[in-house]
Design a protein around this motif. Structure first.
Motif, mmCIF file in Angstrom:
data_model
loop_
_atom_site.group_PDB
_atom_site.id
_atom_site.type_symbol
_atom_site.label_atom_id
_atom_site.label_comp_id
_atom_site.label_asym_id
_atom_site.label_seq_id
_atom_site.Cartn_x
_atom_site.Cartn_y
_atom_site.Cartn_z
ATOM 1 N N PRO A 184 0.802 -1.229 0.000
ATOM 2 C CA PRO A 184 0.000 0.000 0.000
ATOM 3 C C PRO A 184 0.833 1.277 0.000
ATOM 4 O O PRO A 184 0.335 2.338 -0.395
ATOM 5 C CB PRO A 184 -0.838 -0.126 1.284
ATOM 6 N N ASP A 185 2.076 1.211 0.444
ATOM 7 C CA ASP A 185 2.912 2.410 0.470
ATOM 8 C C ASP A 185 3.579 2.688 -0.875
ATOM 9 O O ASP A 185 4.192 3.754 -1.056
ATOM 10 C CB ASP A 185 4.004 2.264 1.542
ATOM 11 N N ALA A 186 3.502 1.753 -1.785
ATOM 12 C CA ALA A 186 4.165 1.920 -3.082
ATOM 13 C C ALA A 186 3.327 2.798 -4.005
ATOM 14 O O ALA A 186 2.091 2.809 -3.943
ATOM 15 C CB ALA A 186 4.408 0.563 -3.736
ATOM 16 N N ARG A 187 4.021 3.541 -4.862
ATOM 17 C CA ARG A 187 3.361 4.354 -5.883
ATOM 18 C C ARG A 187 3.480 3.592 -7.215
ATOM 19 O O ARG A 187 4.565 3.467 -7.760
ATOM 20 C CB ARG A 187 4.002 5.729 -5.982
ATOM 21 N N ILE A 188 2.358 3.092 -7.690
ATOM 22 C CA ILE A 188 2.365 2.220 -8.861
ATOM 23 C C ILE A 188 1.569 2.862 -9.990
ATOM 24 O O ILE A 188 0.356 3.100 -9.844
ATOM 25 C CB ILE A 188 1.785 0.832 -8.523
ATOM 26 N N ASP A 189 2.247 3.186 -11.081
ATOM 27 C CA ASP A 189 1.594 3.754 -12.262
ATOM 28 C C ASP A 189 1.351 2.639 -13.280
ATOM 29 O O ASP A 189 2.218 1.780 -13.488
ATOM 30 C CB ASP A 189 2.466 4.834 -12.898
ATOM 31 N N CYS A 190 0.193 2.666 -13.912
ATOM 32 C CA CYS A 190 -0.162 1.593 -14.842
ATOM 33 C C CYS A 190 -0.750 2.178 -16.117
ATOM 34 O O CYS A 190 -1.738 2.918 -16.079
ATOM 35 C CB CYS A 190 -1.160 0.642 -14.171
ATOM 36 N N GLN A 191 -0.117 1.869 -17.244
ATOM 37 C CA GLN A 191 -0.609 2.286 -18.552
ATOM 38 C C GLN A 191 -0.804 1.038 -19.415
ATOM 39 O O GLN A 191 0.127 0.557 -20.057
ATOM 40 C CB GLN A 191 0.374 3.252 -19.212
ATOM 41 N N VAL A 192 -2.029 0.538 -19.385
ATOM 42 C CA VAL A 192 -2.335 -0.726 -20.057
ATOM 43 C C VAL A 192 -3.590 -0.544 -20.909
ATOM 44 O O VAL A 192 -4.593 0.004 -20.428
ATOM 45 C CB VAL A 192 -2.569 -1.851 -19.023
ATOM 46 N N PRO A 193 -3.586 -0.943 -22.162
ATOM 47 C CA PRO A 193 -4.775 -0.822 -23.010
ATOM 48 C C PRO A 193 -5.888 -1.762 -22.549
ATOM 49 O O PRO A 193 -5.652 -2.692 -21.768
ATOM 50 C CB PRO A 193 -4.253 -1.217 -24.400
ATOM 51 N N GLU A 194 -7.068 -1.514 -23.037
ATOM 52 C CA GLU A 194 -8.200 -2.358 -22.673
ATOM 53 C C GLU A 194 -7.958 -3.807 -23.066
ATOM 54 O O GLU A 194 -8.270 -4.735 -22.331
ATOM 55 C CB GLU A 194 -9.479 -1.848 -23.343
ATOM 56 N N SER A 195 -7.387 -4.005 -24.242
ATOM 57 C CA SER A 195 -7.154 -5.359 -24.723
ATOM 58 C C SER A 195 -5.811 -5.415 -25.450
ATOM 59 O O SER A 195 -5.494 -4.537 -26.243
ATOM 60 C CB SER A 195 -8.279 -5.807 -25.661
ATOM 61 N N HIS A 206 11.799 -5.758 -3.408
ATOM 62 C CA HIS A 206 13.222 -5.552 -3.124
ATOM 63 C C HIS A 206 13.625 -4.081 -3.181
ATOM 64 O O HIS A 206 14.780 -3.759 -3.426
ATOM 65 C CB HIS A 206 14.062 -6.369 -4.106
ATOM 66 N N ASN A 207 12.673 -3.210 -2.953
ATOM 67 C CA ASN A 207 12.930 -1.773 -2.963
ATOM 68 C C ASN A 207 12.886 -1.245 -1.524
ATOM 69 O O ASN A 207 11.824 -1.247 -0.894
ATOM 70 C CB ASN A 207 11.885 -1.049 -3.817
ATOM 71 N N PRO A 208 14.019 -0.806 -0.967
ATOM 72 C CA PRO A 208 14.036 -0.358 0.438
ATOM 73 C C PRO A 208 13.426 1.022 0.662
ATOM 74 O O PRO A 208 13.324 1.478 1.810
ATOM 75 C CB PRO A 208 15.535 -0.351 0.768
ATOM 76 N N SER A 209 13.042 1.705 -0.394
ATOM 77 C CA SER A 209 12.492 3.054 -0.261
ATOM 78 C C SER A 209 11.190 3.024 0.540
ATOM 79 O O SER A 209 10.433 2.048 0.508
ATOM 80 C CB SER A 209 12.238 3.650 -1.650
ATOM 81 N N ALA A 210 10.942 4.116 1.278
ATOM 82 C CA ALA A 210 9.698 4.217 2.049
ATOM 83 C C ALA A 210 8.494 4.243 1.121
ATOM 84 O O ALA A 210 7.405 3.765 1.484
ATOM 85 C CB ALA A 210 9.726 5.465 2.923
ATOM 86 N N THR A 211 8.673 4.822 -0.057
ATOM 87 C CA THR A 211 7.594 4.860 -1.051
ATOM 88 C C THR A 211 8.144 4.349 -2.382
ATOM 89 O O THR A 211 8.557 5.136 -3.253
ATOM 90 C CB THR A 211 7.048 6.298 -1.218
ATOM 91 N N PRO A 212 8.191 3.040 -2.564
ATOM 92 C CA PRO A 212 8.716 2.492 -3.814
ATOM 93 C C PRO A 212 7.885 2.949 -5.006
ATOM 94 O O PRO A 212 6.654 3.082 -4.918
ATOM 95 C CB PRO A 212 8.597 0.978 -3.621
ATOM 96 N N ARG A 213 8.569 3.211 -6.111
ATOM 97 C CA ARG A 213 7.882 3.613 -7.337
ATOM 98 C C ARG A 213 7.994 2.493 -8.360
ATOM 99 O O ARG A 213 9.077 1.953 -8.608
ATOM 100 C CB ARG A 213 8.478 4.898 -7.907
ATOM 101 N N VAL A 214 6.862 2.152 -8.957
ATOM 102 C CA VAL A 214 6.815 1.104 -9.983
ATOM 103 C C VAL A 214 5.962 1.615 -11.140
ATOM 104 O O VAL A 214 4.872 2.175 -10.921
ATOM 105 C CB VAL A 214 6.217 -0.212 -9.431
ATOM 106 N N SER A 215 6.468 1.441 -12.339
ATOM 107 C CA SER A 215 5.729 1.838 -13.535
ATOM 108 C C SER A 215 5.511 0.612 -14.413
ATOM 109 O O SER A 215 6.462 -0.120 -14.708
ATOM 110 C CB SER A 215 6.505 2.908 -14.316
ATOM 111 N N VAL A 216 4.261 0.402 -14.815
ATOM 112 C CA VAL A 216 3.913 -0.759 -15.641
ATOM 113 C C VAL A 216 3.257 -0.262 -16.924
ATOM 114 O O VAL A 216 2.318 0.542 -16.882
ATOM 115 C CB VAL A 216 2.945 -1.705 -14.894
ATOM 116 N N ALA A 217 3.758 -0.729 -18.057
ATOM 117 C CA ALA A 217 3.206 -0.282 -19.342
ATOM 118 C C ALA A 217 3.183 -1.444 -20.329
ATOM 119 O O ALA A 217 4.088 -2.280 -20.345
ATOM 120 C CB ALA A 217 4.026 0.871 -19.907
#
Length: 411
Positions: A284-295, A318-329
């Motif tokens: 829940p503390d992670a910042r996760i961005d998601c750019q995924v098409p409908e299909s 495996h990210n020690p940051s207090a607010t891990p950032r993840v980008s998914v595309a």
């Protein structure tokens, strides 16, 4: 005209020069240049006709025989050299099923020398009563071809070999059956290894799960009855969970044994969005961005969700940051055939250790430098079994970028 005819033409040209008949060769070259604009098959047919005519006109009967005999001997020697060099069994049988050609690979595979087996029926090799291998001669006589068929043959010492064979019938010019060519590969060790792994995998998974169920039951009772610190109990629980995950990984590895049977169409759109939602709940503390098409459909192994889930979890876990950032595309290459789609996961973590990077990109591991878990290996194997490609690079966020490239289904 077949390539065999082209090889004969080329060989005749070579022999004419070696035998000192350059004038005859030059006349045939003139004929070649004259007919060059024609269709390839027509060109070969015309050259053969010209060769026959020029040889008959320019050379005496004895010279004609010498040139043709030398050419045929040259081609036969090349053919036999290739046959003897290949590491598998190559067998030619006659119309009655008798062995006519038996290369060194066949002698090594089955234990009979050429002098022992030549003239014997091919059925000598078959394993009667064990499977349908006795039908092979009849299938070939009926004009069938066999491609990678798995069956069983006998060894000279009486043992039974698991083999994979390729076979095709031979025919005379009138279409009459004239025997067959058979190529056989011994897969006995491979089949035995697969069987041992299957049994070991099944037994271990069954026993491990039973033992873990009992251990967890007693652990829960300890936790319920404990009035003090339960940190040790939590550590034991974590390790038991790891063992369960290893058991599941072993089951997945067994599923990868026959990758072609496990391929199907997956839609990256809903699949990745669902996995990202689970990741947000777990971190829940992670910042996760998601750019995924409908299909975004792709062709991949049934275990593709496991591989993508592993990539996503590694980016946050495996990210020690207090607010891990993840980008998914998810992106697509729609030009050309085949078309591809790529799932890229980026993070701002400390970067993938070189040992883990080597597992994903090179598939290497040594006793001195090895991966901490089996998840990365499974991810790589799943992508390879899917016909896909996995790349690792530095991400735009400063951490690691892992991209899975998969083929889109045909329209």
């Amino acid at each position: 005209m077949s390539q065999h005819a082209e090889q004969l033409v080329g060989t005749l040209f070579r022999v004419l020069a070696e035998e000192g008949h350059e004038d005859v060769q030059n006349r045939l070259l003139d004929a070649y240049h004259t007919n060059a604009p024609t269709d390839r098959d027509e060109l070969t047919e015309d050259l053969i006709s010209d060769i026959v005519a020029v040889l008959h006109r320019e050379l005496g009967a004895r010279a004609q025989v010498d040139v043709l005999t030398t050419s045929v001997e040259y081609l036969v020697e090349r053919f036999l050299a290739v046959v003897e060099a290949v590491p598998v069994a190559v067998i030619v049988v006659g119309p009655e099923g008798d062995v006519q050609l038996w290369n060194d690979g066949a002698a090594r595979t089955f234990g009979w020398s050429e002098s022992e087996i030549r003239g014997e029926p091919y059925r000598t090799l078959l394993a009667p009563g064990l499977d349908d291998s006795s039908d092979i001669p009849d299938q070939l006589r009926n004009g069938e071809q066999l491609t990678g068929a798995e069956t069983r043959h006998r060894h000279a010492d009486g043992s039974i070999l698991d083999v994979r064979l390729w076979a095709a019938p031979l025919h005379r010019r009138n279409g009459e059956f004239d025997g067959a060519t058979v190529v056989v590969s011994d897969i006995t060790e491979q089949k035995q290894r697969e069987q041992r792994l299957t049994v070991l995998n099944r037994v271990l998974r069954h026993n491990i799960r039973n033992d873990l169920t009992v251990a967890r039951g007693h652990l829960d009772m300890l936790a319920d009855g404990s009035d003090g610190d339960t940190d040790h109990i939590a550590v034991i629980e974590d390790h038991l969970t790891n063992v369960v995950e290893l058991s599941d990984a072993a089951r997945h590895i067994e599923q990868l044994r026959d990758p072609d049977d496990g391929r199907t169409i997956h839609d990256l759109g809903p699949m990745v969005r669902e996995q990202v939602d689970r990741l947000r709940q777990a971190y829940p503390d992670a910042r996760i961005d998601c750019q995924v098409p409908e299909s975004a459909p792709v062709v991949a192994h049934d275990l593709l969700p496991y591989a993508l889930d592993n990539i996503l979890e590694n980016a946050a876990e495996h990210n020690p940051s207090a607010t891990p950032r993840v980008s998914v595309a998810v992106s697509g290459e729609t030009d050309g055939e085949p078309r591809y789609r790529t799932v890229e996961v980026e993070d701002d973590g400390p970067g993938l250790p070189e040992t883990e990077r080597a597992v994903l990109t090179k598939g290497t591991e040594t006793a001195l430098t090895h991966s901490d878990g089996i998840g990365l290996w499974l991810t790589r194997w799943i992508l390879r079994s899917s016909g896909g490609k996995l790349t690792v690079d530095t991400s735009s966020l400063g951490g690691t970028s892992v991209a899975a490239r998969l083929q889109a289904p045909p329209d």
